[in-house]
Design an enzyme around this catalytic site. Structure first.
Site, PDB file in Angstrom:
ATOM      1  N   GLU A   1      -5.068  -4.909  10.569  1.00  0.00           N
ATOM      2  CA  GLU A   1      -4.037  -3.890  10.810  1.00  0.00           C
ATOM      3  C   GLU A   1      -4.329  -3.179  12.125  1.00  0.00           C
ATOM      4  O   GLU A   1      -5.193  -2.292  12.168  1.00  0.00           O
ATOM      5  CB  GLU A   1      -4.037  -2.861   9.676  1.00  0.00           C
ATOM      6  CG  GLU A   1      -3.753  -3.461   8.315  1.00  0.00           C
ATOM      7  CD  GLU A   1      -3.212  -2.413   7.347  1.00  0.00           C
ATOM      8  OE1 GLU A   1      -2.124  -2.638   6.807  1.00  0.00           O
ATOM      9  OE2 GLU A   1      -3.861  -1.378   7.152  1.00  0.00           O
TER      10      GLU A   1
ATOM     11  N   ASN B   1       0.869  -1.176   0.000  1.00  0.00           N
ATOM     12  CA  ASN B   1       0.000   0.000   0.000  1.00  0.00           C
ATOM     13  C   ASN B   1       0.905   1.225   0.000  1.00  0.00           C
ATOM     14  O   ASN B   1       1.514   1.547   1.016  1.00  0.00           O
ATOM     15  CB  ASN B   1      -0.885  -0.040   1.260  1.00  0.00           C
ATOM     16  CG  ASN B   1      -1.738   1.208   1.404  1.00  0.00           C
ATOM     17  OD1 ASN B   1      -1.782   2.045   0.495  1.00  0.00           O
ATOM     18  ND2 ASN B   1      -2.414   1.333   2.533  1.00  0.00           N
ATOM     19  N   TRP B   2       0.976   1.872  -1.137  1.00  0.00           N
ATOM     20  CA  TRP B   2       1.915   3.006  -1.266  1.00  0.00           C
ATOM     21  C   TRP B   2       1.384   4.263  -0.586  1.00  0.00           C
ATOM     22  O   TRP B   2       2.115   5.245  -0.460  1.00  0.00           O
ATOM     23  CB  TRP B   2       2.203   3.288  -2.743  1.00  0.00           C
ATOM     24  CG  TRP B   2       2.887   2.164  -3.478  1.00  0.00           C
ATOM     25  CD1 TRP B   2       3.234   0.928  -2.970  1.00  0.00           C
ATOM     26  CD2 TRP B   2       3.314   2.157  -4.845  1.00  0.00           C
ATOM     27  NE1 TRP B   2       3.838   0.172  -3.942  1.00  0.00           N
ATOM     28  CE2 TRP B   2       3.896   0.905  -5.108  1.00  0.00           C
ATOM     29  CE3 TRP B   2       3.251   3.091  -5.888  1.00  0.00           C
ATOM     30  CZ2 TRP B   2       4.426   0.562  -6.357  1.00  0.00           C
ATOM     31  CZ3 TRP B   2       3.761   2.756  -7.134  1.00  0.00           C
ATOM     32  CH2 TRP B   2       4.349   1.508  -7.360  1.00  0.00           C
ATOM     33  N   LYS B   3       0.135   4.251  -0.192  1.00  0.00           N
ATOM     34  CA  LYS B   3      -0.500   5.418   0.445  1.00  0.00           C
ATOM     35  C   LYS B   3      -0.278   6.650  -0.447  1.00  0.00           C
ATOM     36  O   LYS B   3      -0.246   6.521  -1.667  1.00  0.00           O
ATOM     37  CB  LYS B   3       0.011   5.589   1.872  1.00  0.00           C
ATOM     38  CG  LYS B   3      -0.168   4.303   2.691  1.00  0.00           C
ATOM     39  CD  LYS B   3       0.021   4.461   4.157  1.00  0.00           C
ATOM     40  CE  LYS B   3      -0.176   3.121   4.851  1.00  0.00           C
ATOM     41  NZ  LYS B   3      -0.072   3.204   6.302  1.00  0.00           N
TER      42      LYS B   3
ATOM     43  N   HIS C   1      -9.443   0.955   5.057  1.00  0.00           N
ATOM     44  CA  HIS C   1      -8.171   1.162   5.753  1.00  0.00           C
ATOM     45  C   HIS C   1      -8.419   2.081   6.951  1.00  0.00           C
ATOM     46  O   HIS C   1      -9.223   3.006   6.879  1.00  0.00           O
ATOM     47  CB  HIS C   1      -7.140   1.780   4.799  1.00  0.00           C
ATOM     48  CG  HIS C   1      -5.763   1.751   5.364  1.00  0.00           C
ATOM     49  ND1 HIS C   1      -5.341   2.649   6.317  1.00  0.00           N
ATOM     50  CD2 HIS C   1      -4.716   0.904   5.148  1.00  0.00           C
ATOM     51  CE1 HIS C   1      -4.098   2.359   6.653  1.00  0.00           C
ATOM     52  NE2 HIS C   1      -3.693   1.302   5.962  1.00  0.00           N
TER      53      HIS C   1
ATOM     54  N   GLY D   1       3.048  -1.078   4.309  1.00  0.00           N
ATOM     55  CA  GLY D   1       3.054   0.357   4.039  1.00  0.00           C
ATOM     56  C   GLY D   1       4.457   0.830   3.712  1.00  0.00           C
ATOM     57  O   GLY D   1       4.952   0.646   2.596  1.00  0.00           O
ATOM     58  N   GLY D   2       5.116   1.414   4.683  1.00  0.00           N
ATOM     59  CA  GLY D   2       6.434   2.031   4.476  1.00  0.00           C
ATOM     60  C   GLY D   2       7.425   1.147   3.734  1.00  0.00           C
ATOM     61  O   GLY D   2       8.083   1.608   2.787  1.00  0.00           O
TER      62      GLY D   2
HETATM   63  P1  13P Z   1       3.240   0.461   7.743  1.00  0.00           P
HETATM   64  O1  13P Z   1       3.781  -0.817   7.165  1.00  0.00           O
HETATM   65  O2  13P Z   1       3.942   1.681   7.246  1.00  0.00           O
HETATM   66  O3  13P Z   1       3.145   0.400   9.239  1.00  0.00           O
HETATM   67  O4  13P Z   1       1.735   0.605   7.200  1.00  0.00           O
HETATM   68  C1  13P Z   1       0.885  -0.476   7.294  1.00  0.00           C
HETATM   69  C2  13P Z   1      -0.347  -0.141   6.529  1.00  0.00           C
HETATM   70  O5  13P Z   1      -1.130   0.684   6.931  1.00  0.00           O
HETATM   71  C3  13P Z   1      -0.566  -0.841   5.250  1.00  0.00           C
HETATM   72  O6  13P Z   1      -1.843  -0.617   4.773  1.00  0.00           O
END
Ligand code: 13P
Length: 249
Positions: A167, A9-11, A95, A233-234
């Site tokens: 999550e 998830n690149w956000k 999310h 995420g990150g």
């Molecule tokens: P992180 O891996 O940056 O904690 O984010 C998790 C996330 O929200 C994936 O959707």
């Protein structure tokens, strides 16, 4: 048999050029991966370009959201039909950042899930408790309710297409990860809740863990019997880390 999945998830990160470069690296470095399905979820602006790069690969294309209405006067929204039309196969829905910052409630999320499914898009439906709920020992009830209010309202055939992502909000972007025991305990609970409605079909549902998942902790978490992969995420913004996580199976 349920699938092992690692989804990135690149956000709201990367420009189009950076996103295309990232996916090109992911394609290159994932050539020898066979026991895990990779999915990438770029921002809306890059979905088409990233999708073009993904043609001919097994990597899945996801959005991070979709509209709760089918079409019409909803300024700024992107519909499931539009996404399906450019090759989107998955949509992250519910999310915690959408629930918290954009006040998306179960009623809205159910509409999104139904529209995604109606357009042939598989929802990656997110659930998870915040820190207070965890500290008050309400996490089991919170995820149960999140699932019952949305997933229980879709029919059995559609249920087969759903992916669940657990999550815990306190682990997202914080560097804090659930221990593998905590992850297993709540993933098993989620599967049990799903089986209350969908019986043995719940055995085939992929349940992903998300929250500060990285190469150093993925192996232990993915080794748990009810953890079928991760929503990253990150660490998904770095091709080496993303692939190292995928190689943790
Ligand atoms: P992180 O891996 O940056 O904690 O984010 C998790 C996330 O929200 C994936 O959707």
């Amino acid at each position: 048999m349920r699938k092992n999945i690692v989804a990135g998830n690149w956000k709201m990160n990367t420009t189009v050029n950076e996103g295309v470069k990232l996916v090109s690296e992911i394609i290159e470095k994932s050539k020898d991966l066979s026991n895990v399905k990779l999915i990438v979820a770029p921002p809306f602006t890059h979905i088409f370009s990233v999708g073009e790069k993904l043609k001919g690969t097994d990597i899945g294309l996801s959005s991070q959201n979709c509209a709760s209405e089918a079409k019409g006067a909803y300024t700024g929204e992107v519909s499931a039909e539009m996404l399906a039309n450019i090759g989107v196969e998955y949509a992250i829905i519910g999310h915690s950042e959408r629930r918290e910052y954009y006040k998306e409630c179960s009623e809205t999320l159910l509409k999104k899930v139904k529209l995604a499914l109606a357009n042939g898009i598989a929802p990656i439906f997110c659930v998870g408790e915040n820190l207070t709920e965890r500290e008050e020992n309400r996490h089991f009830d919170v995820v149960k309710q999140q699932i019952e209010e949305v997933v229980f309202n879709i029919d059995e055939n559609d249920f087969e297409k759903i992916i669940i992502a657990y999550e815990p909000v306190w682990a997202i972007g914080t560097g804090k990860t659930a221990t593998s025991e905590q992850a297993q305990e709540i993933h098993a609970h989620i599967r049990k809740v799903l089986s209350n409605k969908f019986a043995e079909k719940a055995e085939n549902t992929s349940i992903l863990y998300g929250g500060s998942c990285k190469p150093s902790n993925a192996k232990e978490i993915f080794a748990q019997p009810d953890v079928d992969g991760g929503l990253i995420g990150g660490a998904a913004l770095n091709a080496d880390d993303f692939i190292a996580i995928a190689k943790s199976f």
